[in-house]
Scaffold this motif. Structure first.
Motif, mmCIF file in Angstrom:
data_model
loop_
_atom_site.group_PDB
_atom_site.id
_atom_site.type_symbol
_atom_site.label_atom_id
_atom_site.label_comp_id
_atom_site.label_asym_id
_atom_site.label_seq_id
_atom_site.Cartn_x
_atom_site.Cartn_y
_atom_site.Cartn_z
ATOM 1 N N ILE A 131 -8.746 -0.570 9.318
ATOM 2 C CA ILE A 131 -7.972 -0.793 8.129
ATOM 3 C C ILE A 131 -6.706 -1.503 8.990
ATOM 4 N N LEU A 132 -6.425 -2.684 8.103
ATOM 5 C CA LEU A 132 -5.094 -3.255 8.568
ATOM 6 C C LEU A 132 -4.260 -3.225 7.415
ATOM 7 N N LEU A 133 -3.121 -2.604 7.671
ATOM 8 C CA LEU A 133 -1.952 -1.785 6.664
ATOM 9 C C LEU A 133 -0.799 -2.617 6.835
ATOM 10 N N ASP A 134 -0.262 -3.477 5.923
ATOM 11 C CA ASP A 134 0.987 -3.768 5.687
ATOM 12 C C ASP A 134 2.043 -2.429 5.663
ATOM 13 N N VAL A 175 0.809 5.315 2.700
ATOM 14 C CA VAL A 175 -0.551 5.230 2.599
ATOM 15 C C VAL A 175 -1.295 5.856 4.102
ATOM 16 N N LEU A 176 -0.476 5.526 5.165
ATOM 17 C CA LEU A 176 -1.008 6.021 6.499
ATOM 18 C C LEU A 176 -1.198 7.484 6.467
ATOM 19 N N SER A 177 -0.173 8.124 6.029
ATOM 20 C CA SER A 177 -0.054 9.585 6.100
ATOM 21 C C SER A 177 -1.246 10.087 5.159
ATOM 22 N N ARG A 178 -1.287 9.559 4.047
ATOM 23 C CA ARG A 178 -2.498 10.168 3.264
ATOM 24 C C ARG A 178 -3.686 9.860 3.925
ATOM 25 N N PRO A 213 -9.501 4.023 12.342
ATOM 26 C CA PRO A 213 -8.510 3.235 13.095
ATOM 27 C C PRO A 213 -7.764 2.424 12.160
ATOM 28 N N VAL A 214 -6.517 2.543 12.143
ATOM 29 C CA VAL A 214 -5.348 1.838 11.450
ATOM 30 C C VAL A 214 -4.379 0.949 12.226
ATOM 31 N N VAL A 215 -4.533 -0.336 12.016
ATOM 32 C CA VAL A 215 -3.418 -1.259 12.561
ATOM 33 C C VAL A 215 -2.210 -1.605 11.741
ATOM 34 N N MET A 216 -1.343 -1.271 11.915
ATOM 35 C CA MET A 216 -0.111 -1.813 11.018
ATOM 36 C C MET A 216 0.227 -3.319 10.942
ATOM 37 N N LEU A 217 0.646 -3.948 9.811
ATOM 38 C CA LEU A 217 1.070 -5.087 9.918
ATOM 39 C C LEU A 217 2.311 -5.073 9.854
ATOM 40 N N THR A 218 3.316 -6.103 10.642
ATOM 41 C CA THR A 218 4.735 -5.780 10.483
ATOM 42 C C THR A 218 5.367 -7.103 11.154
ATOM 43 N N HIS A 219 6.568 -6.938 10.446
ATOM 44 C CA HIS A 219 7.868 -8.266 11.022
ATOM 45 C C HIS A 219 8.263 -7.771 12.240
#
Length: 129
Positions: free
Chosen positions: A51-54, A65-68, A79-85
């Motif tokens: 998952i790519l997660l903003d 969302v990530l904690s759920r 696996p979760v990859v966060m999208l960030t600034h």
């Protein structure tokens, strides 16, 4: 039904399109969700390989969302990859503490997206074998 490689949870249509095209050109099957709630539901049903997660999302934000995802036995191994600034470095720290596997600065996506995704996919292989 072919397995879904990547669930992209991103509320910006232009960024979602940009990321999706890059990933599809690299051969991944991608589904886009525009809100945290939709993304969480899609993840539970389709069980993507990653998952790519903003972080900044309407309604449920990326942290919620990530904690759920990490609390649910069906999705906790994805696996979760966060999208960030880049100016959200404390957000990155928080995301990693909540169980994110990696993060990607949106400004670097052009060069970093595919290597980061490949790494997360390798992680997904190990957790399923």
């Amino acid at each position: 039904m072919p397995t879904l490689d990547i669930l992209l949870i991103e509320d910006s249509p232009s960024q979602a399109l940009q990321f999706r095209l890059m990933l599809e050109q690299a051969g991944y099957r991608v589904q886009v969700a525009a809100t945290g709630m939709e993304g969480w539901r899609v993840a539970s049903v389709l069980k993507p390989r990653m998952i790519l997660l903003d972080i900044d999302l309407p309604g449920l934000d990326g942290f919620q969302v990530l904690s759920r995802l990490k609390r649910d036995r069906i999705t906790k191994g994805i696996p979760v990859v966060m999208l960030t600034h880049r100016d959200q470095i404390n957000s990155v720290q928080r995301a990693l503490e909540l169980g994110a596997d990696d993060y990607l600065y949106k400004d670097d996506a052009a060069s970093e997206l595919l290597p980061v995704v490949a790494q997360a996919m390798a992680l997904a292989q190990h957790s399923h074998s």
